[in-house]
Design a protein around this motif. Structure first.
Motif, PDB file in Angstrom:
ATOM      1  N   ILE A 304       0.838  -1.206   0.000  1.00  0.00           N
ATOM      2  CA  ILE A 304       0.000   0.000   0.000  1.00  0.00           C
ATOM      3  C   ILE A 304       0.867   1.249   0.000  1.00  0.00           C
ATOM      4  CG2 ILE A 304      -1.504   1.406   1.476  1.00  0.00           C
ATOM      5  CD1 ILE A 304      -3.294  -0.959   1.832  1.00  0.00           C
ATOM      6  N   ALA A 305       1.798   1.340   0.944  1.00  0.00           N
ATOM      7  CA  ALA A 305       2.544   2.594   1.143  1.00  0.00           C
ATOM      8  C   ALA A 305       3.392   2.961  -0.072  1.00  0.00           C
ATOM      9  CB  ALA A 305       3.423   2.492   2.385  1.00  0.00           C
ATOM     10  N   GLU A 306       3.801   1.960  -0.885  1.00  0.00           N
ATOM     11  CA  GLU A 306       4.516   2.269  -2.127  1.00  0.00           C
ATOM     12  C   GLU A 306       3.564   2.229  -3.321  1.00  0.00           C
ATOM     13  OE1 GLU A 306       7.744  -0.366  -3.171  1.00  0.00           O
ATOM     14  OE2 GLU A 306       8.287   0.804  -4.941  1.00  0.00           O
ATOM     15  N   ASP A 307       2.790   1.157  -3.417  1.00  0.00           N
ATOM     16  CA  ASP A 307       2.049   0.933  -4.660  1.00  0.00           C
ATOM     17  C   ASP A 307       0.825   1.834  -4.813  1.00  0.00           C
ATOM     18  OD1 ASP A 307       3.916  -0.928  -5.493  1.00  0.00           O
ATOM     19  OD2 ASP A 307       2.875  -2.613  -4.572  1.00  0.00           O
ATOM     20  N   VAL A 308       0.270   2.314  -3.727  1.00  0.00           N
ATOM     21  CA  VAL A 308      -0.846   3.259  -3.879  1.00  0.00           C
ATOM     22  C   VAL A 308      -0.345   4.613  -4.376  1.00  0.00           C
ATOM     23  CG1 VAL A 308      -2.615   4.589  -2.630  1.00  0.00           C
ATOM     24  CG2 VAL A 308      -2.502   2.109  -2.368  1.00  0.00           C
ATOM     25  N   PRO A 309       0.600   5.257  -3.679  1.00  0.00           N
ATOM     26  CA  PRO A 309       0.995   6.591  -4.165  1.00  0.00           C
ATOM     27  C   PRO A 309       1.777   6.585  -5.478  1.00  0.00           C
ATOM     28  CG  PRO A 309       2.239   5.976  -2.181  1.00  0.00           C
ATOM     29  CD  PRO A 309       1.169   4.958  -2.342  1.00  0.00           C
ATOM     30  N   TYR A 310       2.513   5.485  -5.768  1.00  0.00           N
ATOM     31  CA  TYR A 310       3.402   5.506  -6.931  1.00  0.00           C
ATOM     32  C   TYR A 310       2.862   4.748  -8.139  1.00  0.00           C
ATOM     33  CZ  TYR A 310       6.517   7.869  -3.838  1.00  0.00           C
ATOM     34  OH  TYR A 310       7.036   8.811  -2.990  1.00  0.00           O
ATOM     35  N   LEU A 311       1.829   3.927  -7.958  1.00  0.00           N
ATOM     36  CA  LEU A 311       1.210   3.229  -9.086  1.00  0.00           C
ATOM     37  C   LEU A 311      -0.218   3.700  -9.314  1.00  0.00           C
ATOM     38  CD1 LEU A 311       2.009  -0.593  -8.833  1.00  0.00           C
ATOM     39  CD2 LEU A 311       2.832   1.093 -10.488  1.00  0.00           C
ATOM     40  N   PHE A 312      -0.998   3.710  -8.235  1.00  0.00           N
ATOM     41  CA  PHE A 312      -2.419   4.022  -8.390  1.00  0.00           C
ATOM     42  C   PHE A 312      -2.665   5.515  -8.599  1.00  0.00           C
ATOM     43  CE2 PHE A 312      -5.415   0.410  -6.944  1.00  0.00           C
ATOM     44  CZ  PHE A 312      -4.682  -0.509  -7.673  1.00  0.00           C
ATOM     45  N   VAL A 313      -1.946   6.355  -7.847  1.00  0.00           N
ATOM     46  CA  VAL A 313      -2.174   7.795  -7.988  1.00  0.00           C
ATOM     47  C   VAL A 313      -1.827   8.279  -9.403  1.00  0.00           C
ATOM     48  CG1 VAL A 313      -1.391  10.087  -7.185  1.00  0.00           C
ATOM     49  CG2 VAL A 313      -2.082   8.333  -5.520  1.00  0.00           C
ATOM     50  N   PRO A 314      -0.674   7.875  -9.992  1.00  0.00           N
ATOM     51  CA  PRO A 314      -0.416   8.308 -11.373  1.00  0.00           C
ATOM     52  C   PRO A 314      -1.484   7.792 -12.343  1.00  0.00           C
ATOM     53  CG  PRO A 314       1.595   7.439 -10.392  1.00  0.00           C
ATOM     54  CD  PRO A 314       0.490   7.172  -9.420  1.00  0.00           C
ATOM     55  N   CYS A 315      -1.927   6.563 -12.169  1.00  0.00           N
ATOM     56  CA  CYS A 315      -2.944   6.013 -13.068  1.00  0.00           C
ATOM     57  C   CYS A 315      -4.246   6.805 -12.947  1.00  0.00           C
ATOM     58  CB  CYS A 315      -3.179   4.539 -12.749  1.00  0.00           C
ATOM     59  SG  CYS A 315      -4.451   3.778 -13.779  1.00  0.00           S
ATOM     60  N   ALA A 316      -4.632   7.114 -11.716  1.00  0.00           N
ATOM     61  CA  ALA A 316      -5.863   7.889 -11.502  1.00  0.00           C
ATOM     62  C   ALA A 316      -5.725   9.284 -12.105  1.00  0.00           C
ATOM     63  CB  ALA A 316      -6.157   7.989 -10.004  1.00  0.00           C
TER      64      ALA A 316
END
Lengths: 373, 373
Positions: A304-316
């Motif tokens: 979560i702490a890496e993959d949410v801000p660095y994968l999901f946020v750019p995609c969103a």
């Protein structure tokens, strides 16, 4: 003897140092003075061991390899080689790169694994620094090539390897067959060239298996003290349906950018040489993934702490910018933010940090296809 | 002998029929011909049994009570009494009410448990039907008063009761102390009058414990075949933080409507006579809640299939209408929709179905405070 510098001495960085040394490189391994445990251990042993067995499971690539330098001096690490590999959690990328920046030279190549749009962020940092004009080549890999864990001081268990490693080269003008050959000489797996850091970011293989699966199994992860298997027990019929939907959102963002991204199933089958008919089947049967019980224990874990801000946020953010809001992606970002008391939409890797703020859908598409830098 | 009709013969309806009979009412119990198993069982036994023990736990209110009529004939059920209690999942409310409508008489009172804005929907159905002008009184309870489960044909285990039951009366002009006394004569618990169906909907006690907790533990619920306790194992430090945030969103919507809603903690402590210092503590220690292992087994369970479209969707819609978007509520709606392949924002209880579409925030506030019908 060819030289390479590895930045980061966690699971992935230690494995990179070991494997590159095994492939004949003189390796310099760096980590921050604040995280020097493995650096000291490597200094003491003169190298890194990969064990043949861990937790009762057979490991691959066992042996001992020397490491020429292990250091917490960034100037020394950057001076060592023209080829550099950064393997660290994405939230450490900017910190580490800002330390490297004063020492970098024209012509150096930095491969980041996983990249998560690092090329774009690093280029912007260079342009906004006194080193403006410095000529570097960046590569963003979609992942690290190994399934691997530290099992002791200077000691690894390598569980498996991907069949190949998709990556992007930036600036796109440097993305040539000659560079691909160089990268294949450097990296221990075949390389597939993607058109841009945007494509590499959207192809990160953790997109499907980490943030959603962790966010919707958080009671299990926090309350059961690891007495279960992450990929088997967190994947259920409903989570698989949600994972399919979230993958469709990622593909739609890619499509709007003119990219033909692999589906999660295609990617998993290709990278692991599997022939599963669904992600559900893959998660519940993959040998590499079920071998070690290494589930997140809380939402502070990097799933979560890496993959949410660095994968999901750019995609969103890209989804909003191209008129294809990724609403389930956004839902997971919000849920993860509630767990951790953080507004990831602001603190994550935004379009602004990637130098893409204010670009039109058409401009973003050109960047994504590598048509313009 | 005073008469009452109970519409719905599930867990709650059977318990209502039993308890009202115990309190001296001549009860007519109705359910649809499609769901007549309990109706037949009650006909056969002539009443309903409440057991003294179930699954090794002591139950309350044990005994046997006669039921005067058990029927699948809606005309007969509606003709029986002027006081009616509907206890059913919210997705059955409109179906059942549309069957009742041709037979209803001026002056009848219908209590719905839980209401979930049913008063508003039913009033609109009356006004849009040939029975336009029919004078009915509606009451929406925030919940059912019992913790209860069917354990066999015409056989219940009643685990516990709430200390009191908040409910709203609609039209608001009929919300008088005299009606409150009537309701307290009817219902087996003290009644607290809320100003409106909007207040009662927003106070539904399942808001905090069901959709979020189910949605973020779906792997556990689907994969572990009930080998855990819902309230204990699905509540973890992170889920508790998210539950607090989602409760704050609900309170903010209420505040924008001019309502002082109870926090989830205040409500749980008050309704169950507890003195917990956090929802986390309540969930992990409540006797009533941990007694029976009755966790959802899939996202088709009513914790999602009822509580998302009938609790979360109205809250999200009201939030948008009053300029306080409930973003984490919306995130859970979207996640639940992905699990079930359904767009709950459209299929759930929308402002339009409640006759509130297009009202300003100020108009909604007046409705919420019962100042205007």
């Amino acid at each position: 003897m060819k030289r390479v510098t590895v930045i980061g001495a966690g699971n992935g960085g230690m494995t990179a140092a070991y494997h590159l040394s095994k492939n004949g490189y003189a390796v310099c391994l760096y980590d921050s003075p604040e995280f020097d445990a493995q650096i000291r251990a490597v200094q003491q042993r003169g190298g890194i061991e990969a064990v043949a067995e861990a937790h009762g499971d057979p490991m691959i690539l066992a042996g001992f390899e020397p490491v020429a330098r292990a250091t917490t001096d960034i100037a020394e690490a950057v001076a060592w080689a023209d080829w550099m590999v950064m393997v660290c959690p994405s939230y450490a990328q900017e910190i580490l790169f800002s330390r490297m920046l004063p020492h970098l030279r024209d012509g150096q190549l930095l491969v980041t694994m996983p990249g998560n749009y690092a090329s774009l962020v690093f280029s912007r940092m260079v342009e906004q620094s006194p080193r403006r004009g410095l000529e570097l080549t960046f590569a963003d890999a979609i992942s690290i090539p190994w399934g691997t864990r530290l099992v002791g001081p200077a000691q690894l268990g390598i569980m498996g390897m991907k069949k190949f490693l998709p990556l992007s080269v930036y600036p796109a003008a440097r993305s040539t067959p000659a560079l691909q050959r160089q990268l294949e000489e450097l990296l221990p797996v075949p390389v597939e060239l993607l058109p841009s850091p945007l494509a590499a970011g959207l192809e990160n293989i953790n997109f499907g298996g980490h943030p959603l699966m962790t966010a919707v199994n958080i009671g299990l992860l926090e309350n059961f003290n690891g007495a279960f298997n992450y990929y088997v027990d967190c994947c259920s019929p409903a989570t698989a349906r949600a994972a399919e939907k979230i993958d469709a959102e990622r593909l739609a963002v890619g499509e709007a950018l003119g990219l033909s991204l692999r589906t999660e199933l295609e990617a998993m089958n290709a990278l692991y040489g599997a022939h599963c008919e669904s992600v559900y089947e893959f998660n519940r049967s993959s040998g590499t993934h079920t071998k070690m019980k290494s589930a997140p224990k809380s939402p502070r874990d990097r799933y979560i702490a890496e993959d949410v801000p660095y994968l999901f946020v750019p995609c969103a953010a890209l989804g909003r910018a191209v008129g294809r809001p990724a609403l389930l992606v956004e839902a997971v970002i919000r849920l993860a933010g509630a767990y951790n008391g953080e507004d990831y939409f602001a603190t994550g890797r935004t379009l602004e940090k990637m130098g893409l703020a204010g670009l039109s859908a058409e401009q973003l598409g050109r960047r994504a296809r590598g048509e313009q830098d």
